[in-house]
Each structure stands twice: as C-alpha cells, then as structure tokens.
Design an enzyme around this catalytic site. Sequence first.
Site, mmCIF file in Angstrom:
data_model
loop_
_atom_site.group_PDB
_atom_site.id
_atom_site.type_symbol
_atom_site.label_atom_id
_atom_site.label_comp_id
_atom_site.label_asym_id
_atom_site.label_seq_id
_atom_site.Cartn_x
_atom_site.Cartn_y
_atom_site.Cartn_z
ATOM 1 N N CYS A 148 -0.092 4.121 2.498
ATOM 2 C CA CYS A 148 0.160 3.753 3.895
ATOM 3 C C CYS A 148 1.479 4.337 4.402
ATOM 4 O O CYS A 148 1.602 4.662 5.579
ATOM 5 C CB CYS A 148 0.138 2.234 4.063
ATOM 6 S SG CYS A 148 -1.489 1.513 3.751
ATOM 7 N N CYS A 186 0.836 -1.206 0.000
ATOM 8 C CA CYS A 186 0.000 0.000 0.000
ATOM 9 C C CYS A 186 0.871 1.257 0.000
ATOM 10 O O CYS A 186 1.502 1.579 1.005
ATOM 11 C CB CYS A 186 -0.909 -0.029 1.227
ATOM 12 S SG CYS A 186 -1.843 1.481 1.506
#
Length: 138
Positions: A65, A62
């Site tokens: 993130c 991700c």
Amino acid sequence: MTTVIAATVAAVVVATLAGWLLTRRSGSIREIHPDRGAGPDTADLGLSRSGPTVVHFSAPWCGPCDRVRRVVGQVCEDLGDVAHVEIDLDANPGTARRFSVLSLPTTLIFDADGRQRYRASGVPKAADLRSALQPLLA
C-alpha cells in the site's frame, strides 16, 4: 536419491508456475463499463466533482500500500486535476465490502460524475494509471 531430487525440482516448477498464474494480473488496470447499472453509493467517498478521483484502499499493516500511495501521489501531482482519496480498510470495512475489495491494495478510479471507470488490485504502474486518467480529464 534421484527420485527425491526430481520430485523437488518438479514441485518447485509447479509452485513457480502457480505463483506466476495467480499474480500475473496484479497491478493491471481493468476498465469497468459504466453501463452495468448504478453501482454502489459513492456519496461518502469524498469524490471530486471537477475531475477524476483515485480511491485507494489500504491498511497500516499493508506493505504494498505504501508503493501505491507513492505511485498515485506522483501521478495525481503530475496531472493536477486528479483527486486522491485513501480509505483505511480496517476503519471502513463496510465501504470495502460495498466495492467488493477482497485484497489490498485495491485502487478504483471514478470520473467526475462519480461513476467507477477503472479498478486495479495490486500496485499499478504509473504509466498505466496515467493512461487510464488522461481520457477522464478531457
């Protein structure tokens, strides 16, 4: 030819508007009212009992993130009494389900009593995160 250009422009405008509508709340911090019941069990999250805890769901794949990690890390460092727990979605899918994490990144804020108080999907702004955490430090 003019019809094709007009159709293309209309499609781009519709797609842009749809994208804006879908992402306009991304990163905004929403208050969770603690009077909605007990909520999911938080015993395995490693929450701080001396102050608020920011729980950040992420995954190695991700990209956003990483930005959340930096924002949360900086805010927690600035405020001092705020703990930060990162939970890998791939390694803990049951925990993610318990807290209805449907997209990454998702950030939850718990008070010192273990009640969820705020939630954000997407990358929250540092100022919004500080504003949510300040009343929980009192």
